[in-house]
Write a protein that holds these residues in place. Structure first.
Motif, short mmCIF file in Angstrom:
data_model
loop_
_atom_site.label_atom_id
_atom_site.label_comp_id
_atom_site.label_asym_id
_atom_site.label_seq_id
_atom_site.Cartn_x
_atom_site.Cartn_y
_atom_site.Cartn_z
N ALA A 224 -7.31 4.16 2.34
CA ALA A 224 -7.68 3.20 3.37
C ALA A 224 -6.75 2.00 3.34
O ALA A 224 -6.38 1.51 2.27
CB ALA A 224 -9.12 2.75 3.17
N GLU A 225 -6.39 1.51 4.53
CA GLU A 225 -5.55 0.33 4.66
C GLU A 225 -6.44 -0.89 4.91
O GLU A 225 -7.17 -0.94 5.90
CB GLU A 225 -4.55 0.51 5.80
N VAL A 226 -6.38 -1.85 4.01
CA VAL A 226 -7.23 -3.03 4.07
C VAL A 226 -6.35 -4.26 4.03
O VAL A 226 -5.35 -4.31 3.27
CB VAL A 226 -8.23 -3.05 2.89
N THR A 227 -6.68 -5.26 4.83
CA THR A 227 -5.89 -6.49 4.86
C THR A 227 -6.03 -7.24 3.53
O THR A 227 -7.01 -7.08 2.80
CB THR A 227 -6.31 -7.39 6.01
N SER A 228 -5.05 -8.07 3.27
CA SER A 228 -5.07 -8.82 2.02
C SER A 228 -6.26 -9.78 1.94
O SER A 228 -6.75 -10.07 0.85
CB SER A 228 -3.76 -9.60 1.87
N ALA A 229 -6.75 -10.25 3.09
CA ALA A 229 -7.90 -11.16 3.08
C ALA A 229 -9.19 -10.43 2.72
O ALA A 229 -10.09 -11.01 2.12
CB ALA A 229 -8.05 -11.83 4.45
N VAL A 257 -8.02 0.13 -6.47
CA VAL A 257 -7.46 -0.75 -5.44
C VAL A 257 -6.01 -1.00 -5.81
O VAL A 257 -5.70 -1.34 -6.96
CB VAL A 257 -8.24 -2.06 -5.34
N ALA A 258 -5.11 -0.80 -4.85
CA ALA A 258 -3.68 -0.95 -5.13
C ALA A 258 -3.38 -2.33 -5.68
O ALA A 258 -3.92 -3.34 -5.19
CB ALA A 258 -2.88 -0.69 -3.86
N PRO A 259 -2.50 -2.42 -6.67
CA PRO A 259 -2.19 -3.73 -7.26
C PRO A 259 -1.22 -4.56 -6.42
O PRO A 259 -1.00 -5.73 -6.73
CB PRO A 259 -1.56 -3.35 -8.61
N THR A 260 -0.62 -3.98 -5.39
CA THR A 260 0.34 -4.71 -4.57
C THR A 260 -0.04 -4.62 -3.10
O THR A 260 -0.79 -3.73 -2.68
CB THR A 260 1.76 -4.13 -4.75
N VAL A 261 0.50 -5.55 -2.32
CA VAL A 261 0.29 -5.61 -0.87
C VAL A 261 1.62 -5.40 -0.18
O VAL A 261 2.65 -5.95 -0.61
CB VAL A 261 -0.33 -6.97 -0.45
N ASP A 262 1.62 -4.59 0.87
CA ASP A 262 2.85 -4.34 1.61
C ASP A 262 3.35 -5.62 2.26
O ASP A 262 2.61 -6.33 2.95
CB ASP A 262 2.60 -3.27 2.68
N VAL A 263 4.62 -5.94 2.04
CA VAL A 263 5.17 -7.20 2.55
C VAL A 263 5.37 -7.19 4.06
O VAL A 263 5.48 -8.25 4.68
CB VAL A 263 6.51 -7.52 1.85
N GLN A 264 5.42 -6.03 4.66
CA GLN A 264 5.61 -5.94 6.11
C GLN A 264 4.29 -6.03 6.86
O GLN A 264 4.12 -6.84 7.77
CB GLN A 264 6.33 -4.63 6.47
#
Length: 388
Positions: A224-229, A257-264
């Protein structure tokens, strides 16, 4: 008695006065009747309605997300044999396999001959080591008597060590050939489902060539793709309900939960374990790797103020409800809505718990309308505006 004499002119004037008086009286009566009619119409209710009070409820807190279904781990099963012909293929796409099960077999005649040759070399080396050991033993016995020179004794002792080393080398060569013979059998490294097959009977596969792909243990996951907020609200172990494109719903559990957030995109992946996707299991098997799916994370429950959905009116892009005032007239209130659960809508702001709200027929009302309130038990089957 003296008789009064009337003239035609006097009679005409008298008649005109009488007609004027009657006409004025008639017009006055009609004017009063016309003035009373709008007052009576304004006093009539615009609609018969029922009312409710906002209800306090505990609503589930959910977070919606989208993502793809993928294999938990996809094992690539390749060829370790070089220059051998593929003689047999026993597995196909969709097959359930067990760890160690034979999937394909290479022609092993050449390798078997190499094994036999290596075995013969080992036996020859073992025979030579026996001869060298005997010579070395005699040299040790004669060394003290001086019957043999030191050089001869050293040569015999060195020959013994060399023979033993050749035995070890021959044994290692035999192990290599036996390992090659084992590699002619392609077996499953784990339980799972074959997801891809490129093995073809008769093909000569190179070293490392891909033959099969397998979904390990038949396990799938929803990424699942979840926003950083929204990411901090999700914890491992949370329950998620996933709905596939074909309508199939399955329950999953957040594994990581992924430890990083996509910068794009500023989104992060949440890995949700799904039930095993073996073909024999239904309906879980209808959720397959590569599908796009939407889902909701269950984050618990929170208190909320709710009203029935029919009490909420959407006008000009805004949401309204109608509050009943003590004078039986209604006021249009702008509200902000939140979650929906069944027929109930959460109201975040705009009303108070003690407000009396119009429950039925709100879509027909306007600001300041006079209404007639009836109990919900005798509410008309179809709410219609009252005749004006």
């Amino acid at each position: 008695m003296k008789k009064v004499k009337t003239t035609p002119l006097a009679v005409s004037l008298l008649s005109l006065v009488i007609v004027s008086t009657l006409a004025f009286a008639l017009l006055s009566t009609r004017s009063n009747a016309a003035g009373d009619k709008p007052a009576q119409q304004q006093a009539r209710p615009a609609l018969t309605v029922t009312t409710i009070q906002p209800a306090a409820a505990s609503l589930p807190l959910r977070l919606a997300a989208n993502g793809n279904v993928a294999a938990w781990q996809e094992a690539i099963i390749g060829s370790e044999a070089t220059g051998l012909r593929l003689a047999e293929v026993r597995a196909n796409v969709g097959d359930e396999v067990k760890a160690g099960q034979l999937l394909a077999r290479f022609a092993a005649e050449t390798v078997q001959a190499d094994v036999a040759q290596a075995l013969a070399s080992l036996r020859e080396a073992e025979a030579r080591v026996q001869e060298a050991a005997g010579n070395a033993e005699r040299a040790r016995a004669l060394q003290a008597s001086g019957a043999m020179s030191r050089q001869e004794v050293s040569q015999l002792l060195t020959a013994e060590l060399t023979a033993k080393a050749r035995v070890e080398a021959a044994r290692a060569t035999l192990q290599v050939q036996q390992l090659r013979l084992q590699q002619t059998r392609v077996v499953a490294p784990d339980d799972g489902v074959i997801s891809s097959r490129s093995a073809t009977v008769g093909a000569v596969a190179g070293n490392g060539a891909e033959l099969f792909r397998m979904i390990r243990q038949g396990r799938l996951e929803w990424r699942a793709e979840v926003t950083s907020a929204e990411l901090p609200r999700i914890r491992p172990g949370s329950v998620a309900t996933i709905t596939a494109a074909n309508g199939t719903q399955v329950q999953g559990t957040v594994r990581m939960v992924a430890p990083t957030v996509d910068v794009q995109s500023r989104t992060a992946l949440v890995y949700v374990d799904l039930p095993r996707a073996l073909p024999s299991l239904a309906p879980q098997a209808q959720v397959r790797a590569g599908m796009f799916a939407r889902g909701e994370f269950n984050l618990g429950e929170t208190a909320a103020l709710t009203v029935p959905q029919q009490a909420v009116v959407l006008r000009d892009g805004f949401t309204y409800v109608f509050r009943l005032n003590p004078d039986s007239r209604v006021s249009q209130l702008k509200v902000r809505t939140g979650r929906r659960f069944g027929e109930q809508v959460e109201v975040l702001e705009g009303i108070k718990p003690q407000d009396q709200l119009v429950a039925s027929g709100a879509g027909f009302l306007n600001e300041g309308d006079l209404v007639k309130v009836v109990p919900a038990a005798v509410q008309p089957a179809a709410v219609q505006p009252a005749a004006r």
